[in-house]
Enzyme design. Structure first.
Site, PDB file in Angstrom:
ATOM      1  N   TYR A  69      -2.415  -1.427  10.352  1.00  0.00           N
ATOM      2  CA  TYR A  69      -2.375  -1.559   8.886  1.00  0.00           C
ATOM      3  C   TYR A  69      -1.029  -1.076   8.345  1.00  0.00           C
ATOM      4  CZ  TYR A  69      -4.036  -1.138   4.026  1.00  0.00           C
ATOM      5  OH  TYR A  69      -4.201  -1.267   2.663  1.00  0.00           O
TER       6      TYR A  69
ATOM      7  N   SER B 202       0.860  -1.184   0.000  1.00  0.00           N
ATOM      8  CA  SER B 202       0.000   0.000   0.000  1.00  0.00           C
ATOM      9  C   SER B 202       0.891   1.227   0.000  1.00  0.00           C
ATOM     10  CB  SER B 202      -0.859  -0.001   1.267  1.00  0.00           C
ATOM     11  OG  SER B 202      -1.507   1.236   1.461  1.00  0.00           O
TER      12      SER B 202
HETATM   13  N1  LIG Z   1      -8.787  -0.179  -1.524  1.00  0.00           N
HETATM   14  C1  LIG Z   1      -7.749   0.581  -1.253  1.00  0.00           C
HETATM   15  O1  LIG Z   1      -7.845   1.840  -1.220  1.00  0.00           O
HETATM   16  C2  LIG Z   1      -6.376  -0.038  -1.029  1.00  0.00           C
HETATM   17  C3  LIG Z   1      -5.265   0.790  -1.038  1.00  0.00           C
HETATM   18  C4  LIG Z   1      -4.000   0.241  -0.865  1.00  0.00           C
HETATM   19  C5  LIG Z   1      -3.856  -1.120  -0.671  1.00  0.00           C
HETATM   20  N2  LIG Z   1      -4.970  -1.913  -0.644  1.00  0.00           N
HETATM   21  C6  LIG Z   1      -4.751  -3.346  -0.458  1.00  0.00           C
HETATM   22  O2  LIG Z   1      -5.196  -4.015  -1.616  1.00  0.00           O
HETATM   23  C7  LIG Z   1      -5.576  -5.357  -1.285  1.00  0.00           C
HETATM   24  C8  LIG Z   1      -6.946  -5.662  -1.884  1.00  0.00           C
HETATM   25  O3  LIG Z   1      -7.893  -4.818  -1.267  1.00  0.00           O
HETATM   26  P1  LIG Z   1      -9.250  -4.337  -1.988  1.00  0.00           P
HETATM   27  O4  LIG Z   1      -9.167  -2.863  -2.097  1.00  0.00           O
HETATM   28  O5  LIG Z   1      -9.492  -5.145  -3.206  1.00  0.00           O
HETATM   29  O6  LIG Z   1     -10.289  -4.678  -0.813  1.00  0.00           O
HETATM   30  P2  LIG Z   1     -11.550  -5.687  -0.755  1.00  0.00           P
HETATM   31  O7  LIG Z   1     -11.969  -5.694   0.673  1.00  0.00           O
HETATM   32  O8  LIG Z   1     -12.548  -5.283  -1.776  1.00  0.00           O
HETATM   33  O9  LIG Z   1     -10.939  -7.092  -1.173  1.00  0.00           O
HETATM   34  C9  LIG Z   1     -10.120  -7.828  -0.303  1.00  0.00           C
HETATM   35  C10 LIG Z   1     -10.404  -9.300  -0.510  1.00  0.00           C
HETATM   36  O10 LIG Z   1      -9.537 -10.034   0.389  1.00  0.00           O
HETATM   37  C11 LIG Z   1     -10.327 -11.050   0.993  1.00  0.00           C
HETATM   38  N3  LIG Z   1      -9.787 -11.412   2.301  1.00  0.00           N
HETATM   39  C12 LIG Z   1      -9.741 -10.638   3.417  1.00  0.00           C
HETATM   40  N4  LIG Z   1      -9.237 -11.326   4.437  1.00  0.00           N
HETATM   41  C13 LIG Z   1      -8.957 -12.572   3.966  1.00  0.00           C
HETATM   42  C14 LIG Z   1      -8.421 -13.738   4.552  1.00  0.00           C
HETATM   43  N5  LIG Z   1      -8.112 -13.782   5.857  1.00  0.00           N
HETATM   44  N6  LIG Z   1      -8.229 -14.823   3.775  1.00  0.00           N
HETATM   45  C15 LIG Z   1      -8.574 -14.802   2.465  1.00  0.00           C
HETATM   46  N7  LIG Z   1      -9.119 -13.735   1.863  1.00  0.00           N
HETATM   47  C16 LIG Z   1      -9.293 -12.629   2.606  1.00  0.00           C
HETATM   48  C17 LIG Z   1     -11.717 -10.447   1.130  1.00  0.00           C
HETATM   49  O11 LIG Z   1     -12.718 -11.442   1.325  1.00  0.00           O
HETATM   50  C18 LIG Z   1     -11.850  -9.669  -0.162  1.00  0.00           C
HETATM   51  O12 LIG Z   1     -12.418 -10.440  -1.193  1.00  0.00           O
HETATM   52  C19 LIG Z   1      -5.511  -5.438   0.234  1.00  0.00           C
HETATM   53  O13 LIG Z   1      -4.299  -6.039   0.628  1.00  0.00           O
HETATM   54  C20 LIG Z   1      -5.533  -3.987   0.663  1.00  0.00           C
HETATM   55  O14 LIG Z   1      -4.931  -3.777   1.909  1.00  0.00           O
HETATM   56  C21 LIG Z   1      -6.224  -1.413  -0.828  1.00  0.00           C
END
Ligand SMILES: NC(=O)c1ccc[n+]([C@@H]2O[C@H](COP(=O)([O-])OP(=O)(O)OC[C@H]3O[C@@H](n4cnc5c(N)ncnc54)[C@H](O)[C@@H]3O)[C@@H](O)[C@H]2O)c1
Length: 273
Positions: free
Chosen positions: A170, A157
């Site tokens: 986080y 991130s």
């Molecule tokens: N959305 C943002 O602004 C953002 C920014 C920077 C980084 N991220 C990172 O990107 C990645 C994806 O996030 P996203 O934005 O698609 O969010 P999201 O919540 O839409 O998707 C995350 C997915 O991970 C799955 N998940 C969560 N915990 C889990 C576990 N213990 N085992 C298996 N699956 C699990 C969830 O069920 C979900 O489908 C994450 O690592 C998040 O930290 C997101």
């Protein structure tokens, strides 16, 4: 990059929705078969946004099959190494190999340090950091044994390079992924396997839905100036998940063959403020 991943298999965690789903669709559009691993259920009652569902995971399956690629969907937790190992073994048995690993699953809770419970601290570290360790250690030996190299992509991130205010757990987990990426890049490099991380800024996924914006506002209300951190150079300041998938596709392909132990920001400049 079309068809560049023909005959290859990509295992993606957190693939039921959000970025994991768009990564699955993008890599499938380049010819890869997909293993989509996701908890598809609650990862913690403390999270302010809705959990992914089995219907979400089924929709990822539909989208990949629409591209005429094969997909294994596995409902499992990245905290469960035995389940990840079983998914990796199944991938090799049924699809033939594992060539690309995208360790993307993660959770995010905005909270002041006084409001971060021991439970949410531990779950954040267990999923965001140990979950990536589990994902790579469950898959790497298969890649080594196949002898074809490969690409491992870790989702960190902007909070892994700078700091996401009011998210100490986080931010800690995402910083730790930089060290994890460097360490694995050294050891897997011996086997021709590249390991890089991506660092998204704000991305329009369900993680930002539900009560997330209210939770951010609540966590910063005594210290509102921190809301000015994490500003991007460009409007609207956040990205559609497909933009992150384009970079994941680059890292998965030979176009990035000269890169390992790199940490790519996809954040419209957010890390510089
Ligand atoms: N959305 C943002 O602004 C953002 C920014 C920077 C980084 N991220 C990172 O990107 C990645 C994806 O996030 P996203 O934005 O698609 O969010 P999201 O919540 O839409 O998707 C995350 C997915 O991970 C799955 N998940 C969560 N915990 C889990 C576990 N213990 N085992 C298996 N699956 C699990 C969830 O069920 C979900 O489908 C994450 O690592 C998040 O930290 C997101």
């Amino acid at each position: 990059m079309s068809n560049e991943l023909q005959g290859k298999v990509a295992l993606i965690t957190g693939a039921a929705r959000g970025q994991g789903r768009t990564h699955a669709v993008k890599l499938a559009s380049m010819g890869a078969d997909i293993v989509a691993y996701d908890i598809a259920g609650s990862a913690g009652e403390f999270l302010p946004y809705p959990a992914a569902t089995t219907e979400d995971l089924a929709e990822t399956r539909r989208l990949v099959e629409e591209l005429d690629r094969r997909i294994l969907t596995v409902q499992g937790d990245v905290r469960d190494k035995a389940a990840l190992r079983a998914a990796a073994d199944r991938a090799v048995a049924e699809l033939g190999s594992i060539d690309v690993v995208v360790a993307n699953a993660g959770i995010c809770e905005p909270a002041k340090w006084q409001d971060i419970t021991d439970e949410s601290w531990q779950a954040t570290i267990d999923i965001n950091l140990t979950g990536v360790w589990n994902t790579i250690t469950a898959t790497a030996q298969h890649m080594i044994d196949a002898g074809n190299g490969g690409s491992v992509i870790v989702t960190s991130s902007y909070a892994g390079k700078k700091v996401q205010p009011m998210m100490i757990h986080y931010t800690s987990s995402k910083h730790a992924l930089v060290g994890l990426t460097r360490g694995f890049a050294i050891e897997l490099g011996l086997h021709g396997i590249r390991v890089n991380s991506v660092h998204p800024g704000g991305v329009a996924t369900p993680m930002g839905g539900g009560g997330m914006l209210d939770a951010i506002a609540e966590s910063t209300k005594e210290n509102p100036k921190v809301n000015q951190m994490g500003q991007s150079f460009m409007e609207p300041g956040w990205l559609e998940p497909e933009k992150i998938s384009d970079v994941v596709a680059f890292l998965a392909s030979d176009a990035s063959g000269g890169m390992t132990s790199e940490h790519l920001s996809v954040d419209l400049g957010t890390q510089y403020f």
